[in-house]
Enzyme design. Structure first.
Site, PDB file in Angstrom:
ATOM      1  N   HIS A 206       0.563  -0.961  -0.438  1.00 47.63           N
ATOM      2  CA  HIS A 206       0.200   0.022   0.020  1.00 47.63           C
ATOM      3  C   HIS A 206       0.706   0.949  -0.168  1.00 47.63           C
ATOM      4  CE1 HIS A 206       0.291  -1.143   4.186  1.00 47.63           C
ATOM      5  NE2 HIS A 206       0.425   0.694   4.675  1.00 47.63           N
ATOM      6  N   ASP A 208       0.568   5.048   1.822  1.00 41.90           N
ATOM      7  CA  ASP A 208       0.055   5.379   2.918  1.00 41.90           C
ATOM      8  C   ASP A 208      -1.086   6.662   2.793  1.00 41.90           C
ATOM      9  OD1 ASP A 208       1.179   3.810   4.712  1.00 41.90           O
ATOM     10  OD2 ASP A 208       2.662   4.382   5.479  1.00 41.90           O
ATOM     11  N   ARG A 274       3.918  -8.787  17.389  1.00 45.79           N
ATOM     12  CA  ARG A 274       5.523  -7.905  17.098  1.00 45.79           C
ATOM     13  C   ARG A 274       4.509  -6.109  17.507  1.00 45.79           C
ATOM     14  NH1 ARG A 274       4.579  -3.547  12.040  1.00 45.79           N
ATOM     15  NH2 ARG A 274       7.196  -3.882  10.696  1.00 45.79           N
TER      16      ARG A 274
HETATM   17  O1  LIG Z   1       4.512  -1.351  11.074  1.00 42.68           O
HETATM   18  C1  LIG Z   1       4.601  -1.344   9.797  1.00 42.68           C
HETATM   19  O2  LIG Z   1       5.777  -1.622  10.049  1.00 42.68           O
HETATM   20  C2  LIG Z   1       3.968  -0.750   8.643  1.00 42.68           C
HETATM   21  C3  LIG Z   1       2.983  -0.247   9.120  1.00 42.68           C
HETATM   22  C4  LIG Z   1       2.238   0.337   8.229  1.00 42.68           C
HETATM   23  O3  LIG Z   1       2.398  -0.047   6.669  1.00 42.68           O
HETATM   24  C5  LIG Z   1       0.612   1.368   8.411  1.00 42.68           C
HETATM   25  O4  LIG Z   1       0.919   1.394   9.271  1.00 42.68           O
HETATM   26  O5  LIG Z   1       1.296   2.189   6.754  1.00 42.68           O
HETATM   27 FE   LIG Z   2       1.653   1.581   5.799  1.00 42.91          FE
END
Ligand SMILES: O=C(O)CCC(=O)C(=O)O
Ligand SMILES: [Fe+2]
Length: 295
Positions: A206, A208, A274
């Protein structure tokens, strides 16, 4: 019984003991050994290469979990996603990524640790995802919320947010006052349980800016360690011709411009849990929000 002629035929005994035979034997052995070593080396490199670019297709590790990085900056060609930002002071056109290892003492909120599935928690709204639903912690706990979160938790969040903002501003050569915190900002908790909703499917590639709308800079602060606390779950930049990973490490911050120049995904977590926080900024004051407060 064997025929008579065969029984009495003279045996031909090769002269194995001649020097010529020894030399020939040595030469052949050498050739076979050499061929064996070369083909093993080719096989090993093929296997390691296919391991690297197979399943998760990782071609390059940008930040290894065991490295303590300070200010690594990697430039990528800019996208045209920021044309509408020309009216802001900010120049976003030399994007990407810097790691800054803070010595943050920042633990995932204890509420998260009680859950058994993937979840996100938004400190602004109090929304916590539990399976297919969202619970509003502020509404649920009402006056008792002070027993769940303390003022120090919020102070720590604000402090971390401010330091990340300053570091991004410095790295990109812009003024910190022209960046605004934007929503959503959230803690994420991921494990290997099955996704309950599409929101849980964090592993899809994706952008952001497309997913969240107002993001111009995304920052990710990791709260747990790849290989020690969980397996899988590496962050992957999906660049043309190469996938580049960031291996989470508690206290590691990674940040990047949120446009299509930084298409990314997170690998599926195979084991363990995680934890991370996503904190993002916009250059458009209309999309800015205040820090969360404990009410
Ligand atoms: O937690 C991550 O490493 C990325 C999370 C992510 O891509 C997001 O929150 O848009
Ligand atoms: Fe992201």
């Amino acid at each position: 019984q064997a025929p008579q002629s065969e029984k009495h035929s003279p045996k031909v005994i090769p002269n194995h003991c001649s020097a010529k035979h020894y030399i020939r034997l040595l030469v052949y052995t050498g050739i076979y050994l050499f061929a064996f070593l070369v083909s093993s080396a080719v096989l090993v490199s093929l296997l390691s290469w296919s391991y690297l670019v197979s399943e998760d297709g990782v071609a390059e590790v940008l930040a290894h979990y065991s490295e303590s990085l300070q200010d690594r900056f990697i430039e990528v060609p800019c996208s045209e996603d920021y044309d509408s930002h020309k009216r802001f002071e900010v120049l976003l056109c030399h994007s990407r990524l810097l790691f800054h290892a803070y010595q943050f003492v920042f633990f995932p909120p204890f509420y998260f640790c009680l859950l058994s599935q993937a979840s996100i928690l938004d400190l602004h709204s109090g929304a916590l995802s539990v399976g297919k639903h969202f619970v509003n912690l502020y509404r649920y706990f009402g006056d008792k919320i002070q027993e769940v979160f303390t003022e120090e938790d919020f102070q720590l969040y604000r402090d971390v947010r401010r330091r990340i903002q300053q570091t991004i501003a410095q790295a990109f050569g812009i003024s910190s006052s022209s960046m605004y915190l934007t929503k959503p900002t959230f803690f994420s908790r991921i494990n290997s349980t099955e996704a309950k909703t599409t929101h849980d499917e964090y592993w899809h590639p994706h952008i952001d800016k497309v997913t969240y709308g107002s993001f111009d800079y995304t920052s990710l602060l990791y709260l747990s360690d790849y290989t020690e606390d969980f397996g899988g779950g590496r962050f992957v930049f999906m660049d043309v011709g190469a996938n580049r990973t960031v291996e989470p490490r508690a206290g590691r911050v990674s940040f990047f411009t949120s446009g299509s120049e930084n298409l990314h995904r997170v690998e599926k977590v195979r084991w363990g849990t995680r934890y991370a926080i996503t904190i993002s900024f916009t250059c458009n004051p209309d999309h800015g929000i205040e820090d969360p407060v404990l009410t």
